[in-house]
Design a protein around this motif. Structure first.
Motif, PDB file in Angstrom:
ATOM      1  N   PHE A  36      45.697  55.859  63.080  1.00  0.00           N
ATOM      2  CA  PHE A  36      45.537  57.233  63.570  1.00  0.00           C
ATOM      3  C   PHE A  36      44.135  57.733  63.238  1.00  0.00           C
ATOM      4  N   ARG A  37      43.670  58.687  64.047  1.00  0.00           N
ATOM      5  CA  ARG A  37      42.410  59.375  63.768  1.00  0.00           C
ATOM      6  C   ARG A  37      42.523  60.799  64.307  1.00  0.00           C
ATOM      7  N   ASP A  38      41.591  61.668  63.910  1.00  0.00           N
ATOM      8  CA  ASP A  38      41.604  63.060  64.377  1.00  0.00           C
ATOM      9  C   ASP A  38      41.426  63.113  65.881  1.00  0.00           C
ATOM     10  N   TYR A  39      42.094  64.073  66.475  1.00  0.00           N
ATOM     11  CA  TYR A  39      42.044  64.242  67.918  1.00  0.00           C
ATOM     12  C   TYR A  39      40.630  64.589  68.364  1.00  0.00           C
ATOM     13  N   ARG A  40      40.214  63.962  69.456  1.00  0.00           N
ATOM     14  CA  ARG A  40      38.922  64.267  70.049  1.00  0.00           C
ATOM     15  C   ARG A  40      39.129  64.674  71.498  1.00  0.00           C
ATOM     16  N   SER A  41      38.286  65.550  71.942  1.00  0.00           N
ATOM     17  CA  SER A  41      38.376  66.026  73.323  1.00  0.00           C
ATOM     18  C   SER A  41      38.218  64.849  74.281  1.00  0.00           C
ATOM     19  N   GLY A  42      39.134  64.744  75.222  1.00  0.00           N
ATOM     20  CA  GLY A  42      39.112  63.645  76.187  1.00  0.00           C
ATOM     21  C   GLY A  42      40.066  62.534  75.849  1.00  0.00           C
ATOM     22  N   ASP A  43      40.728  62.581  74.632  1.00  0.00           N
ATOM     23  CA  ASP A  43      41.708  61.553  74.285  1.00  0.00           C
ATOM     24  C   ASP A  43      42.901  61.602  75.232  1.00  0.00           C
ATOM     25  N   ASN A  44      43.481  60.478  75.478  1.00  0.00           N
ATOM     26  CA  ASN A  44      44.668  60.396  76.320  1.00  0.00           C
ATOM     27  C   ASN A  44      45.793  61.180  75.661  1.00  0.00           C
ATOM     28  N   LEU A  45      46.383  62.138  76.419  1.00  0.00           N
ATOM     29  CA  LEU A  45      47.417  62.990  75.847  1.00  0.00           C
ATOM     30  C   LEU A  45      48.670  62.203  75.471  1.00  0.00           C
ATOM     31  N   ARG A  46      48.865  61.040  76.101  1.00  0.00           N
ATOM     32  CA  ARG A  46      50.031  60.242  75.729  1.00  0.00           C
ATOM     33  C   ARG A  46      49.885  59.626  74.349  1.00  0.00           C
ATOM     34  N   HIS A  47      48.642  59.562  73.848  1.00  0.00           N
ATOM     35  CA  HIS A  47      48.405  58.986  72.523  1.00  0.00           C
ATOM     36  C   HIS A  47      48.375  60.032  71.405  1.00  0.00           C
ATOM     37  N   VAL A  48      48.566  61.297  71.770  1.00  0.00           N
ATOM     38  CA  VAL A  48      48.546  62.371  70.762  1.00  0.00           C
ATOM     39  C   VAL A  48      49.855  62.383  69.992  1.00  0.00           C
ATOM     40  N   LEU A  49      49.778  62.562  68.684  1.00  0.00           N
ATOM     41  CA  LEU A  49      50.959  62.577  67.824  1.00  0.00           C
ATOM     42  C   LEU A  49      51.534  63.993  67.807  1.00  0.00           C
ATOM     43  N   TRP A  50      52.312  64.339  68.841  1.00  0.00           N
ATOM     44  CA  TRP A  50      52.799  65.696  69.015  1.00  0.00           C
ATOM     45  C   TRP A  50      53.821  66.086  67.946  1.00  0.00           C
ATOM     46  N   ARG A  51      54.645  65.149  67.491  1.00  0.00           N
ATOM     47  CA  ARG A  51      55.665  65.497  66.492  1.00  0.00           C
ATOM     48  C   ARG A  51      55.034  65.969  65.193  1.00  0.00           C
ATOM     49  N   ALA A  52      53.982  65.290  64.739  1.00  0.00           N
ATOM     50  CA  ALA A  52      53.295  65.722  63.517  1.00  0.00           C
ATOM     51  C   ALA A  52      52.621  67.074  63.715  1.00  0.00           C
ATOM     52  N   TYR A  53      52.070  67.299  64.922  1.00  0.00           N
ATOM     53  CA  TYR A  53      51.408  68.588  65.194  1.00  0.00           C
ATOM     54  C   TYR A  53      52.420  69.727  65.176  1.00  0.00           C
TER      55      TYR A  53
END
Length: 330
Positions: A231-248
């Motif tokens: 995992f790494r910090d979210y960056r603008s332009g990252d694929n939204l399917r790869h975002v860890l929404w549950r942790a957020y």
């Protein structure tokens, strides 16, 4: 002449054999030709008194002379009784091979200097049991099997593999001394089977070709980007399917899954890059084929007149080893 030809072991040195041996071999070849399966019958079985049987007959002759000399009826009866046992032993010893079917199954690959494994199958075509059947090649360890309650039995035999190529053993000796050891029934059968013998692996410098490779004889292949890395910090332009929404949703910082491309090294193994004679070169190549397959790396093989494309895995190893086993300079 092809660079990939069958470089096989001779069955025997015919030129150095005595004339009577060559003549017997020709006669045996006509009488019992090579086949995958052989059923023993009267034409294929030979029988003769064993050493113990010859000694037994000699004793009977001495006893008979003594009985004639002393005119002793009990001595005559004993001699005739023992001789009748000898005659019955002939029938039983012959019957212990008659009707037995011997079938070649497979020969397993091995390396030069090691022992090749051959698998045979014994099958009875008659209802009676078979006892103490001995099978083996001259100079090799024999196996002893019986068919009592089973219809089929598997026999594993071993043969020394001296050099690479196809190992085709000589005629197989099948014999029995059952039941009394007075008679020896035997046959020589030529089973149509072979085992592939790979070169003996010898460690040495990796024989890499310079064309198409980097300074180390390596180049990078990309297999894709499907391997999870972390995992790494979210960056603008990252694929939204790869975002860890549950942790957020739990109040944690927005993070994205990170995937890494797999870096796979490929190696070209070259016959011309090896030093030494042909067999030494093939042995070094064999060592590196085994080593690279063990590491899970991609490799290809270049031989004079033949080439194996880049690939990896057990099938690639078997293809490469087969090329090395059957390679022969024209």
């Amino acid at each position: 002449m092809s660079a990939l030809s069958q470089h096989s072991l001779p069955r025997q040195n015919v030129a150095s054999s005595p004339w009577w041996q060559r003549r017997f071999d020709r006669w045996l070849k006509r009488r019992i030709p090579a086949a995958r399966s052989v059923t023993l019958d009267q034409r294929r079985i030979f029988i003769f008194p064993s050493r113990a049987g010859l000694f037994f007959l000699a004793v009977l002759v001495v006893m008979l002379i003594a009985a004639i000399n002393y005119q002793n009826n009990m001595a005559f009866a004993l001699v005739f009784f023992l001789f009748s046992l000898f005659i019955i032993a002939i029938l039983h010893t012959f019957s212990n091979l008659s009707g037995l079917c011997i079938e070649a199954q497979r020969g397993y690959p091995t390396f030069a200097g090691e022992v090749a494994e051959f698998e045979l199958q014994l099958r009875r075509t008659r209802e009676h049991a078979y006892h103490a059947i001995e099978l083996g090649w001259p100079g090799e360890l024999a196996a002893l099997r019986s068919l009592l309650d089973t219809q089929v039995a598997t026999v594993t035999l071993f043969h020394q593999a001296q050099r690479r190529g196809w190992l085709r053993p000589a005629r197989l000796l099948v014999q029995t001394f059952y039941p009394l050891g007075l008679m020896r029934a035997w046959t020589w059968i030529d089973l149509d089977m072979a085992a592939l013998v790979y070169p003996r692996p010898i460690a040495g410098p990796r024989p890499a070709t310079a064309s198409g490779d980097t300074e180390q004889g390596l180049r990078t292949l990309k297999k894709g980007s499907d391997d999870f890395y972390g995992f790494r910090d979210y960056r603008s332009g990252d694929n939204l399917r790869h975002v860890l929404w549950r942790a957020y949703a739990k109040g944690q910082p927005l993070q994205s899954k990170q995937f890494a491309e797999t870096q796979v090294l490929s190696h070209w193994l070259s016959y011309d890059a090896c030093a030494g004679d042909r067999e030494h070169r093939l042995s070094v190549l064999c060592y590196w084929v085994l080593e690279l397959e063990r590491r899970g790396e991609v490799f290809g093989l270049q031989l004079p007149g033949a080439s194996l494309p880049l690939d990896s895995g057990a099938e690639q190893r078997e293809r490469a080893l087969r090329m090395l086993a059957l390679f022969q300079v024209a």
